[in-house]
Scaffold this motif. Structure first.
Motif, PDB file in Angstrom:
ATOM      1  N   VAL A   1      -6.221 -23.706 -78.378  1.00 51.13           N
ATOM      2  CA  VAL A   1      -5.316 -23.054 -79.327  1.00 51.13           C
ATOM      3  C   VAL A   1      -5.873 -21.706 -79.750  1.00 51.13           C
TER       4      VAL A   1
ATOM      5  N   PHE B   1      -4.513 -24.297 -74.578  1.00 50.02           N
ATOM      6  CA  PHE B   1      -4.216 -25.625 -75.136  1.00 50.02           C
ATOM      7  C   PHE B   1      -4.018 -26.647 -74.020  1.00 50.02           C
TER       8      PHE B   1
ATOM      9  N   SER C   1      -5.413 -18.713 -77.477  1.00 49.89           N
ATOM     10  CA  SER C   1      -4.032 -18.224 -77.327  1.00 49.89           C
ATOM     11  C   SER C   1      -3.835 -16.899 -78.051  1.00 49.89           C
TER      12      SER C   1
END
Length: 408
Positions: free
Chosen positions: A138, A278, A141
């Motif tokens: 995450v 992710f 990102s």
């Protein structure tokens, strides 16, 4: 607010930090470099030297990050690094001399490295071992959102301001990173205990770290498993930076596409890549780090080779798609793999150590790619070289041994 709740604040702030540190601080080069080359009348090697200077700064910071964090803490180091990055990006935009720009590129790389490596060490304190691949995925990102913003905004700035557009682009990125630094200072905390929160019973935050963890850093540098990860990370640093740095330049100058189309395609890569970290972080949580890394490296091998032959639309789009779905997954898996091997308070030192070797690959790659392009008369063979490095990374990943997570 309990630890389980504030960890999501940490996670969200970490994404924004990576947006500034890498999305703007490093990948800004992708869209600005063609106009910058023209404005400064640079050769391919001269442009590659600017990228290399930035990456050299990143490399130096990666080697010292463990000690700096042990002395100042994540929050202070990340904030100061972002402030250095913001000032350096702005000064790149206003500088007139090539030598000065080289220096500011180096400082920008140092700021980028400090913020990125620092923030990637936080999941070890806030998440359990089985969640770290997901958390790291995450966080990375943020680079995807950076691709999206730079791909859409930078071409508009370049078009609006003509020959000075590249300067205003760097100023815009510098001001944006300044806002990220302020947000980071307000929200980031080193560990749950800084807020008086209960530590995770399953070991996400673990025990209160020692005050001088740098005394035990020798164990990091003597670990064969850490050296193995470092060797693999070199291959990623070498291969991906060629693609990320010369993506737009290749499409514009050799394929003959417009800057706006290259920006549109780069933004598309950014959109797709939002889920890459992710996705593959979660895959590595389930299948193991070695298989996650090997699968990603194999797909990236195809990506770089396809791009080298991207005079056909199918291969060009296939390459962009493959890069999008794998782009930030290896850093996510690497930080999780490091967290499996060492205790939480040594993660920044260990991740910084392997990132140093990652940085070596990045420093060598732009110069090597520029010289290959000048010798062969095309960037095509530079991308083929990137594909060969990625294939070596895939093979080396399969040699990793499965280990139980380190006790925290």
């Amino acid at each position: 607010m309990k630890t389980a709740s504030y960890r999501w604040v940490i996670l969200g702030t970490s994404v924004i930090t990576v947006l500034g540190a890498l999305g703007f601080g490093r990948f800004g080069f992708t869209m600005i470099l063609p106009a910058m080359k023209e404005g400064l009348s640079l050769s391919q090697s001269g442009a590659g030297s600017l990228v290399t200077s930035s990456l050299a700064g990143y490399l130096v910071m990666a080697l010292t990050i463990g000690t700096l964090i042990s002395l100042a803490g994540h929050r202070v180091l990340i904030t100061v690094s972002l402030l250095l990055l913001a000032a350096s990006l702005f000064l790149i935009g206003v500088s007139r001399q090539y030598g000065s720009i080289l220096i500011f590129c180096f400082l920008a790389g140092a700021g980028s490295g400090g913020a990125n490596v620092g923030i990637m060490g936080l999941p070890a304190f806030w998440f359990t071992p089985r969640q770290r691949g997901m958390a790291g995925g995450v966080i990375v990102s943020g680079s995807s959102f950076g691709l999206l913003v730079t791909g859409l905004v930078i071409p508009r700035i370049l078009a609006a301001y003509g020959p000075r557009g590249w300067r205003y682009s760097w100023m815009f990125l510098g001001c944006s990173v300044l806002l990220v630094a302020v947000l980071c200072f307000l929200l980031v905390r080193n560990r749950p205990s800084d807020l008086g929160l209960a530590l995770n019973r399953r070991g996400a935050a673990g025990k209160q770290p020692e005050k001088r963890p740098f005394r035990r850093m020798g164990s990091v540098y003597r670990s064969g498993a850490i050296w193995h990860l470092a060797a693999i990370y070199v291959m990623f640093g070498f291969s991906y930076i060629i693609y990320a740095s010369f993506f737009a330049d290749y499409l514009v100058r050799e394929i003959g596409l417009s800057v706006s189309f290259a920006g549109f395609l780069w933004s598309g890569v950014g959109v797709v890549s939002v889920v890459s970290g992710f996705l593959w972080g979660a895959v590595s949580d389930r299948l193991g780090r070695k298989y996650g890394l090997a699968m990603v490296f194999f797909l990236q091998t195809m990506c770089y080779v396809f791009f080298g032959f991207s005079h056909t639309p199918f291969l060009m789009y296939a390459s962009a798609l493959l890069f999008g779905i794998t782009s930030w997954s290896i850093p996510a898996i690497m930080v999780a793999a490091v967290g499996d091997l060492v205790k939480a308070d040594l993660v920044p030192a260990a991740f910084g150590f392997i990132t140093f070797f990652f940085g070596i690959g990045q420093v060598i790659a732009p110069i090597a790619a520029g010289r290959i392009a000048e010798s062969a008369g095309s960037m095509k063979w530079s991308f083929i070289a990137a594909g060969a490095a990625a294939f070596i990374g895939a093979a080396a990943s399969l040699l990793l041994k499965r280990r139980k997570p380190a006790a925290q």
